[in-house]
Design an enzyme around this catalytic site. Structure first.
Site, PDB file in Angstrom:
ATOM      1  N   SER A 153      -6.159  10.582  -0.713  1.00 15.36           N
ATOM      2  CA  SER A 153      -6.331  11.234  -2.009  1.00 15.36           C
ATOM      3  C   SER A 153      -5.257  10.809  -3.001  1.00 15.36           C
ATOM      4  O   SER A 153      -4.396  10.015  -2.707  1.00 15.36           O
ATOM      5  CB  SER A 153      -6.332  12.739  -1.829  1.00 15.36           C
ATOM      6  OG  SER A 153      -5.257  13.143  -1.034  1.00 15.36           O
TER       7      SER A 153
ATOM      8  N   ASN B 128       0.724  10.712   5.876  1.00 19.78           N
ATOM      9  CA  ASN B 128      -0.528  10.390   6.558  1.00 19.78           C
ATOM     10  C   ASN B 128      -1.505  11.552   6.652  1.00 19.78           C
ATOM     11  O   ASN B 128      -2.660  11.360   7.017  1.00 19.78           O
ATOM     12  CB  ASN B 128      -0.232   9.803   7.929  1.00 19.78           C
ATOM     13  CG  ASN B 128       0.261   8.387   7.782  1.00 19.78           C
ATOM     14  OD1 ASN B 128      -0.483   7.536   7.326  1.00 19.78           O
ATOM     15  ND2 ASN B 128       1.527   8.160   8.093  1.00 19.78           N
TER      16      ASN B 128
ATOM     17  N   GLU C 153       6.805   4.318   7.367  1.00 19.21           N
ATOM     18  CA  GLU C 153       6.437   5.509   6.606  1.00 19.21           C
ATOM     19  C   GLU C 153       7.316   6.698   6.989  1.00 19.21           C
ATOM     20  O   GLU C 153       7.306   7.149   8.129  1.00 19.21           O
ATOM     21  CB  GLU C 153       4.953   5.841   6.821  1.00 19.21           C
ATOM     22  CG  GLU C 153       4.056   4.883   6.056  1.00 19.21           C
ATOM     23  CD  GLU C 153       2.581   5.034   6.387  1.00 19.21           C
ATOM     24  OE1 GLU C 153       1.772   4.437   5.666  1.00 19.21           O
ATOM     25  OE2 GLU C 153       2.251   5.726   7.358  1.00 19.21           O
TER      26      GLU C 153
ATOM     27  N   THR D 189       0.879  -1.187   0.000  1.00 16.34           N
ATOM     28  CA  THR D 189       0.000   0.000   0.000  1.00 16.34           C
ATOM     29  C   THR D 189       0.910   1.230   0.000  1.00 16.34           C
ATOM     30  O   THR D 189       1.327   1.674  -1.055  1.00 16.34           O
ATOM     31  CB  THR D 189      -0.966   0.019   1.205  1.00 16.34           C
ATOM     32  OG1 THR D 189      -0.224  -0.098   2.416  1.00 16.34           O
ATOM     33  CG2 THR D 189      -1.963  -1.115   1.102  1.00 16.34           C
TER      34      THR D 189
ATOM     35  N   THR E 143      -0.744  -8.957  14.076  1.00 10.88           N
ATOM     36  CA  THR E 143      -0.105  -7.820  13.427  1.00 10.88           C
ATOM     37  C   THR E 143      -0.411  -7.692  11.952  1.00 10.88           C
ATOM     38  O   THR E 143      -0.791  -8.661  11.325  1.00 10.88           O
ATOM     39  CB  THR E 143       1.410  -7.981  13.552  1.00 10.88           C
ATOM     40  OG1 THR E 143       2.009  -6.976  12.784  1.00 10.88           O
ATOM     41  CG2 THR E 143       1.865  -9.320  13.028  1.00 10.88           C
TER      42      THR E 143
ATOM     43  N   LYS F 281       3.531  -6.992   4.470  1.00  8.52           N
ATOM     44  CA  LYS F 281       3.323  -5.622   4.007  1.00  8.52           C
ATOM     45  C   LYS F 281       3.107  -4.747   5.234  1.00  8.52           C
ATOM     46  O   LYS F 281       2.816  -5.240   6.323  1.00  8.52           O
ATOM     47  CB  LYS F 281       2.118  -5.521   3.065  1.00  8.52           C
ATOM     48  CG  LYS F 281       0.787  -5.786   3.670  1.00  8.52           C
ATOM     49  CD  LYS F 281       0.032  -4.633   4.270  1.00  8.52           C
ATOM     50  CE  LYS F 281       0.209  -3.326   3.582  1.00  8.52           C
ATOM     51  NZ  LYS F 281      -0.548  -2.275   4.358  1.00  8.52           N
TER      52      LYS F 281
END
EC number: 2.3.1.35
Lengths: 435, 435
Positions: free
Chosen positions: B435, B430, B302, B180, B217, B206
C-alpha cells in the site's frame, strides 16, 4: 505403591487471575475442568527456578505401570533430558511410572554437567515412585545454563507431596508449570468409547516460540488409561505427531528439547494389543487429541494475532504436500503480510517455489477460505492471477482465523499445517527473552 | 552503432536529498563518483510505474558487443523476465548490448501475459540498440501484477535518450531506478591492473527484502571493459556469486526474480581467453567486487540495525559450512536476539543443530569477535558453555558490526556469510508493503 492423594496444596499464588488480561478468545481456550484417566495424578509447584516465581516443576505419576512411547527432537544439539529419556525408554517401555518436567532452564548445550543433572532428576523421581529407571524427564527454558539442582531436587520432592487426580490443584498446576513464554496453560482431557467400554486421555503441551518441529516437537505429554502395547503405542504416537505437533510452525526454529511422550497405564478395560480396527480407532483418537493440543500451541504463538491453517491439496505425496506447507509457514514475508492483513499472495507463491518440492506453476491455485462460512476468494487459478477484490480480501483478513488453500494440481495427497503471523510483539518478546 | 551521448536529462526530482535522513554510516555507503568501464552508458528515469514517482526504469548499454553470463533464481515460480533472459542467453552469449530493468512491478506469477510483456521489453530494447536478441531484462517489485506496458515502453525510450557514461545523470540514476524498499542506491566501480594494462568494473545491485539466494540471487549486474570469453565469464560469475550474493540472507525468502548478470565488452586491452593465473586474478577480482555489492544489500536489510558476519570454520566441506551459515542466518530467534543485543548464544547452537549438516556437539565452539580489534569473547568451547561476562557481551553487541565465529572442529573448510537482525521495523515494512 503410593496412595492416591487428593489434597490440594497450591504453591505460590494461583495464576488464574493473571489470565484476565487475555482476549476472550484465548481465555476460552483455558480448560476449567476435565475427566482424567484413572490412576494418574499430577502436580505443579514453584521451585524458584524461574525468576518470576511462577510454577516450574510438573509431575505426572501413575499408580499402575505404564507402557510408554516418545518422539524426540532431531536437532543435533540434543538436550541432556532428551538423551537421558531416550536411554530410559531404550531400557524400559513396559513399566514407566512418571514424567518429571521443569521449566525455566532447558538443560541444553550444558556439556557433561548437564547429563549428570538430568540423570539426577530421573533418579530423584525414580526413588519417589520406588521403581528404578521408570521416569521420563523433560526441561524447557533458556539454553546454555545449568540446572539449579538444589531447587530442582527439593521442588520434585515438594511436587510429589502435592500430587492430585483433580483438575484444580493437580492437572491445572502441572499445566501451569509447563509454561515459559506461554500466555495460558495448555491442558486437554477427554473420555472416549472403544471395545464397548470407555477410556480417557489427558495431555499437556507447552511452547510458544522455537517451534518448528521435525520428527518430534516441543514439550508435551499425553496419558491414557487404555492399555496399549508399547510397540503399538509408539506407532500410534509417531503417526499422531506427524499430523499434529509436526504440522505446526511458529518461527521455524527447532528446539533442542522437543519431546512428546505418551504413557498408557491400563486403568480402564480398553486394551489394544494387536493391529486392526481397534488400534486404528485409538490411533485416530490420539491423533485428533494431539491436533487439539498442537493447535493450542499455535494459538499461543509468541506475539501472534492470527491462527492460520495452510491446507495443501493436490500433492503427489503426503510428504511433498507437508514440505510445501512447512516452508510457506516459515516465510517471514508471508507471516508479516498476514499480520498486516495484506493479501500479498505472490509471497505464498514465491515461498512455494522455493520449498524444494516439484511443482508445475501453471497448475497451482491459491484461495482464501473464510472461517465464517462466507464465499471463498480465488487469488490465483492454475497459475493465472485473478482480478482480486481487495475489499473482500481485507474483509477475510480481518478475521483471526484464516484458511489458505493451495492446490498443487498434481495428485490426490493433502495435508493441513497450522501457523501464525509474525508481529512486532514477537520481535519484542524474543529481543529480550533472557532478561 | 549509436553515438556516445553525455547529455544528462534528469527525470523527476533527484533523490539525493532524500538520503539526508540516513545515518552517517549508511550515507557513507553511497557512491559519489567512479571510474567506469569504457564503452558503457547508463541511465535511470521515472516512468510512473511506482506510485511514489521515483525512478523505475534503468538501462545499461554497451557500444561494443559483450560476452554475457548470468545466474538466476532457482525458485520454481520463475518470473517472466527470468525465463526470457535465460532464453536470450541460450541463443546469444557473444554479442549482448543491453540490460533493461524496471522496478515497481516484478512481472512474476503473471501467467501467459507476463511472458508476452517480458518479451516486449526485450524487443523494445533490441530495436533501440539495433541488434536482435541482444538485451537482458530484469524486473523487481510486487509479485502477481502485470506490467503497465505503455509506461514501460515509453520509459525505455525515454531512458535510452538519457544514456550517459558519467556518474551523475548516468550510473547514479540507473542505481536509483533499481531501488524498491532500498534506502540507498547500490553502485560500485573500480579500476584494476592486469596483463600490464588496466580494466574497469562497475556494478549495481538492489534488494533489501526477500533475500536468501540459492544458486542465484536478487537483482544486480556487473559490467567490465575486460574481454572475457563467455564460458570463462560464466564460470567466474558462478564462483563469485557463490561467495557473495549467495552468501547473504536478510529474511530467508528467495525471490522469484533473482538475477545477477555480467557483461564484458572488451573496451580495454585486458583479454581473458584461457584458464590460468590471469583468469584466476580476474575471477578473484570479480568475487571481491561482488562481495562488496552483496554486503551493501545486507547493510540495507529491511529494518536492519546490525551487520553480522557469520564465520563458520572447521567444516568438513565448504558446502557444509555454508549450509550451516545459511541456516543460522535465517533463524528468527538468532536474529531477534541480535536486535535485542542479547548474548543468547544457545539459539545459535539450536539453529546449527537443526541445519541438517553433520556435527559433533562436543567439538563446537562459538565466539563473538568484536570489530574494533578488542578481545574476543568465547561463549562455548568444544561443547562446554563458558562462564560468560555479560557486561563484555553487551559491550560487543552494542557495535553495529559483529563477527560470530562458529568452529565446527571437524575439518579445514570455512566460509563467511553476511546477515542482519530482525527488527520491529522489518515487520512494519513488510506488514504493509503493497500500500
Amino acid at each position: 505403591m503410593f496412595r492416591l492423594n487428593n489434597t490440594i496444596r497450591i504453591q505460590g499464588r494461583r495464576l488464574y487471575s493473571t489470565y484476565e488480561h487475555l482476549s476472550a478468545g484465548k481465555q476460552a481456550l483455558i480448560s476449567h475442568s476435565g475427566i482424567y484417566p484413572k490412576g494418574f495424578r499430577a502436580s505443579g509447584v514453584a521451585a524458584l527456578i524461574k525468576k518470576n516465581k511462577n510454577k516450574d516443576i510438573a509431575l505426572v505419576v501413575s499408580e499402575l505401570p505404564c507402557s510408554g512411547a516418545a518422539v524426540f527432537t532431531t536437532n543435533k544439539f540434543q538436550a541432556a533430558p532428551v538423551i537421558v529419556s531416550k536411554e530410559t525408554l531404550a531400557q524400559n517401555k513396559e513399566a514407566l511410572y512418571a514424567v518429571v518436567t521443569n521449566s525455566g532452564c532447558a538443560n541444553a548445550v550444558t556439556g557433561a554437567q548437564g547429563l549428570t543433572d538430568a540423570k539426577k532428576m530421573r533418579s530423584v523421581m525414580d526413588e519417589l515412585v520406588q521403581h528404578p529407571l521408570s521416569s521420563l524427564t523433560m526441561s524447557t527454558g533458556v539454553i546454555g545454563q545449568n540446572l539449579p539442582m538444589d531447587k530442582i531436587e527439593s521442588g520434585i520432592r515438594e511436587a510429589y507431596k502435592c500430587l492430585s487426580a483433580e483438575h484444580d490443584g493437580g492437572w491445572m498446576n502441572a499445566a501451569e508449570a509447563y509454561m515459559t513464554t506461554d500466555t495460558f496453560p495448555k491442558l486437554r482431557s477427554g473420555e472416549f468409547g472403544l471395545q464397548g467400554s470407555k477410556f480417557r486421555m489427558a495431555g499437556i503441551a507447552k511452547g510458544a516460540g522455537m517451534i518448528h518441529p521435525n520428527m518430534a516437537t516441543l514439550l508435551g505429554f499425553m496419558v491414557t488409561d487404555a492399555y496399549v502395547k508399547p510397540e503399538l503405542l509408539q506407532k500410534a504416537l509417531t503417526y499422531a505427531v506427524d499430523r499434529s505437533f509436526n504440522s505446526i510452525s511458529i518461527d521455524g526454529d527447532m528446539s533442542t528439547n522437543d519431546t512428546i511422550s505418551v504413557l498408557a497405564n491400563g486403568g480402564s478395560d480398553v486394551r489394544i494389543e494387536t493391529e486392526g480396527s481397534d488400534y486404528e480407532e485409538f490411533r485416530d483418537r490420539l491423533t485428533a487429541f494431539a491436533v487439539e493440543l498442537a493447535q493450542l500451541v499455535v494459538r499461543d504463538g509468541e506475539g501472534a494475532t492470527k491462527f492460520v491453517t495452510l491446507h495443501i491439496k493436490g500433492g503427489e505425496t503426503f510428504e511433498s504436500a507437508k514440505k510445501a506447507a512447512s516452508h510457506i509457514s516459515t516465510s517471514m514475508l508471508v507471516k508479516t503480510a498476514l499480520y498486516g492483513k495484506d493479501a500479498n499472495w505472490g509471497r505464498i507463491c514465491a515461498s512455494l517455489g522455493h520449498s524444494g518440492i516439484d511443482i508445475d506453476p501453471t497448475k497451482v491455485s491459491v484461495t482464501f477460505v473464510p472461517t465464517d462460512g462466507s464465499n471463498r476468494l480465488n487469488l490465483m487459478v492454475k497459475g493465472e492471477p485473478e482480478k482480486v477484490d481487495e475489499d473482500r480480501a481485507s474483509e477475510i483478513l480481518e478475521m483471526e482465523d484464516l484458511i489458505i488453500e493451495v492446490d498443487l494440481g498434481l495428485g490426490e495427497s493433502e495435508t493441513k499445517f497450522w501457523t501464525c503471523d509474525l508481529t512486532h510483539e514477537y520481535v519484542t518478546i524474543n529481543g529480550d527473552y533472557r532478561s
